[in-house]
Write an enzyme that holds these catalytic residues in place. Sequence first.
Site, PDB file in Angstrom:
ATOM      1  N   GLN A   1       0.878  -1.466   0.230  1.00 58.47           N
ATOM      2  CA  GLN A   1       0.089   0.306  -0.308  1.00 58.47           C
ATOM      3  C   GLN A   1       0.694   1.338  -0.067  1.00 58.47           C
ATOM      4  O   GLN A   1       0.665   2.869  -0.298  1.00 58.47           O
ATOM      5  CB  GLN A   1      -1.039   0.265   1.562  1.00 58.47           C
ATOM      6  CG  GLN A   1      -1.797  -1.539   1.336  1.00 58.47           C
ATOM      7  CD  GLN A   1      -2.357  -1.729   2.991  1.00 58.47           C
ATOM      8  OE1 GLN A   1      -2.698  -2.281   3.132  1.00 58.47           O
ATOM      9  NE2 GLN A   1      -2.952  -0.345   3.325  1.00 58.47           N
TER      10      GLN A   1
ATOM     11  N   HIS B   1      -1.516   1.238  -4.377  1.00 59.68           N
ATOM     12  CA  HIS B   1      -2.080   2.467  -3.556  1.00 59.68           C
ATOM     13  C   HIS B   1      -1.495   3.536  -4.981  1.00 59.68           C
ATOM     14  O   HIS B   1      -1.519   4.926  -4.758  1.00 59.68           O
ATOM     15  CB  HIS B   1      -1.713   3.385  -2.554  1.00 59.68           C
ATOM     16  CG  HIS B   1      -2.930   2.464  -2.101  1.00 59.68           C
ATOM     17  ND1 HIS B   1      -3.329   2.189  -0.567  1.00 59.68           N
ATOM     18  CD2 HIS B   1      -4.175   1.629  -1.915  1.00 59.68           C
ATOM     19  CE1 HIS B   1      -3.650   1.903   0.011  1.00 59.68           C
ATOM     20  NE2 HIS B   1      -4.558   1.338  -1.106  1.00 59.68           N
TER      21      HIS B   1
ATOM     22  N   CYS C   1      -2.936  11.812 -17.832  1.00 61.83           N
ATOM     23  CA  CYS C   1      -3.401  12.617 -17.291  1.00 61.83           C
ATOM     24  C   CYS C   1      -4.152  12.837 -16.275  1.00 61.83           C
ATOM     25  O   CYS C   1      -5.184  12.352 -16.502  1.00 61.83           O
ATOM     26  CB  CYS C   1      -3.880  13.030 -18.711  1.00 61.83           C
ATOM     27  SG  CYS C   1      -5.156  14.092 -19.376  1.00 61.83           S
TER      28      CYS C   1
ATOM     29  N   CYS D   1      -7.136  11.617 -20.593  1.00 63.48           N
ATOM     30  CA  CYS D   1      -7.633  11.682 -22.677  1.00 63.48           C
ATOM     31  C   CYS D   1      -6.861  10.959 -23.092  1.00 63.48           C
ATOM     32  O   CYS D   1      -7.392  10.456 -24.543  1.00 63.48           O
ATOM     33  CB  CYS D   1      -6.811  13.190 -22.765  1.00 63.48           C
ATOM     34  SG  CYS D   1      -5.274  13.329 -22.723  1.00 63.48           S
TER      35      CYS D   1
ATOM     36  N   CYS E   1       0.086  17.707 -19.197  1.00 68.95           N
ATOM     37  CA  CYS E   1      -0.113  16.365 -20.022  1.00 68.95           C
ATOM     38  C   CYS E   1       0.773  16.454 -21.964  1.00 68.95           C
ATOM     39  O   CYS E   1      -0.093  18.041 -22.241  1.00 68.95           O
ATOM     40  CB  CYS E   1      -2.022  15.835 -20.735  1.00 68.95           C
ATOM     41  SG  CYS E   1      -1.664  14.253 -21.612  1.00 68.95           S
TER      42      CYS E   1
ATOM     43  N   ASN F   1       1.191  -7.032  12.987  1.00 74.01           N
ATOM     44  CA  ASN F   1       1.271  -5.504  13.909  1.00 74.01           C
ATOM     45  C   ASN F   1       1.110  -5.547  15.403  1.00 74.01           C
ATOM     46  O   ASN F   1       0.917  -6.413  15.839  1.00 74.01           O
ATOM     47  CB  ASN F   1      -0.952  -5.524  13.254  1.00 74.01           C
ATOM     48  CG  ASN F   1      -0.294  -4.743  12.361  1.00 74.01           C
ATOM     49  OD1 ASN F   1       0.165  -4.090  11.660  1.00 74.01           O
ATOM     50  ND2 ASN F   1      -1.290  -5.480  11.279  1.00 74.01           N
TER      51      ASN F   1
ATOM     52  N   GLU G   1      -1.206  -3.545  16.734  1.00 77.13           N
ATOM     53  CA  GLU G   1      -2.441  -3.374  17.859  1.00 77.13           C
ATOM     54  C   GLU G   1      -3.199  -4.723  17.628  1.00 77.13           C
ATOM     55  O   GLU G   1      -2.859  -4.748  16.152  1.00 77.13           O
ATOM     56  CB  GLU G   1      -2.085  -2.685  17.863  1.00 77.13           C
ATOM     57  CG  GLU G   1      -1.178  -1.611  18.971  1.00 77.13           C
ATOM     58  CD  GLU G   1      -1.425  -0.084  18.802  1.00 77.13           C
ATOM     59  OE1 GLU G   1      -2.546   0.785  18.004  1.00 77.13           O
ATOM     60  OE2 GLU G   1      -1.146   0.510  19.663  1.00 77.13           O
TER      61      GLU G   1
HETATM   62 ZN   LIG Z   1      -4.415  14.450 -21.427  1.00 75.34          ZN
END
Ligand SMILES: [Zn+2]
Length: 271
Positions: A108, A126, A134, A138, A167, A235, A237
Site C-alpha cells: 500500500q 495505491h 493525465c 485523455c 499532459c 502488527n 495492535e
Molecule cells: Zn491529457
Amino acid sequence: MKELKNILQEVQTKKSRNYITFLTGAGISSASGIPTYRGSDGIWIKGTKYYKPESFGTFEHFSKNADEVWQYTFFRKKMFSEAKPNDSHYLLKGIEDCIPDKFNLITQNIDNLHQRAGSKKVYEIHGNLREMRCSEECSKDVYEMPNIPLKNIDEDLTYDEKKLLFCPKCGEDTRPNILWFDEFYNERNFKLDTTLKIAKNSGLLIILGSSGATNLPNALVQQTIKYGGYVIDVNLEDNNFTENFISKKNFFKFRGDIKEFLELFKNLMKG
Ligand SMILES: [Zn+2]
C-alpha cells in the site's frame, strides 16, 4: 497460534495455491522515519494551511488546487528519497531471493522503499510517486514524472517546472499516479484483478504493518481465506483485519515487531 513452522511446511509442500504473499502498509516504513499517513493528525502545507488527509488526498481537492498538490508531491518525494530502506525491507528481499517463483509482495506504500531494497515482484496497489497521468484521462498513458529538483515544505514549483507537468497530449494538468480517497481501485493502475488472483493462489498471506483501513487489502485477506489459505496479521495492535477476520480458523495474529517476525520466518524457511 498454530506453529508457524507447520504452516510453512504445509504451504511449501502444496502442489497448487502455494504462493507466499506479503501485504505491507505504512507500519513497515515507520522504522525508516516515514510518518504514517493515517496515524498523523493531519497535513501541514507550507506551515500555514492545515488539512485532514481524507480531504487533502482527494481528486476533488486536486481539481481545485493542482499546484499545491504538486508542490506537496515533490516535497513528499524528497522525504522518501532521504529515507532509507530498513532491515524489514531487506529481509523481504532476502525471502524473495529464496523463493522467487512463489513470492509476491503487495504494498500500500508509495515510498519506493521496497524497490530500493531490491525487491522485484512488487504490486503497488495505491500507486507510486514515480509516475503521473493525465488528470482528464485523455488517454491511458502513464508518464515518468519529470526530473525536477525536489522541494522543501515551503518551496514553490517554478513556472518552468509547472510546464513540465502538463499532459503532453492535451495540455491539461497531469496528476500523480496514486489512488486518492475519493477514487476506486482498478486493474490498469492499481492491479486490482492481478492481486485478487494472487490472493486466491496464496497458501499463506502475511500482513505487515497495514491496519486494513481500505477495501482491497480486506478483499485480499478474504480471498486467501476463502480458497483455503492461511493469513497471519503481523502488527503491534489489533486493527480492522483483526475485527473482520478473527473468527476465521485460518486467520492468526502475531503481535510484535515486523523485523522480529521476518527474522523468525526467514530462519524457518532455511530449516
Ligand atoms: Zn491529457
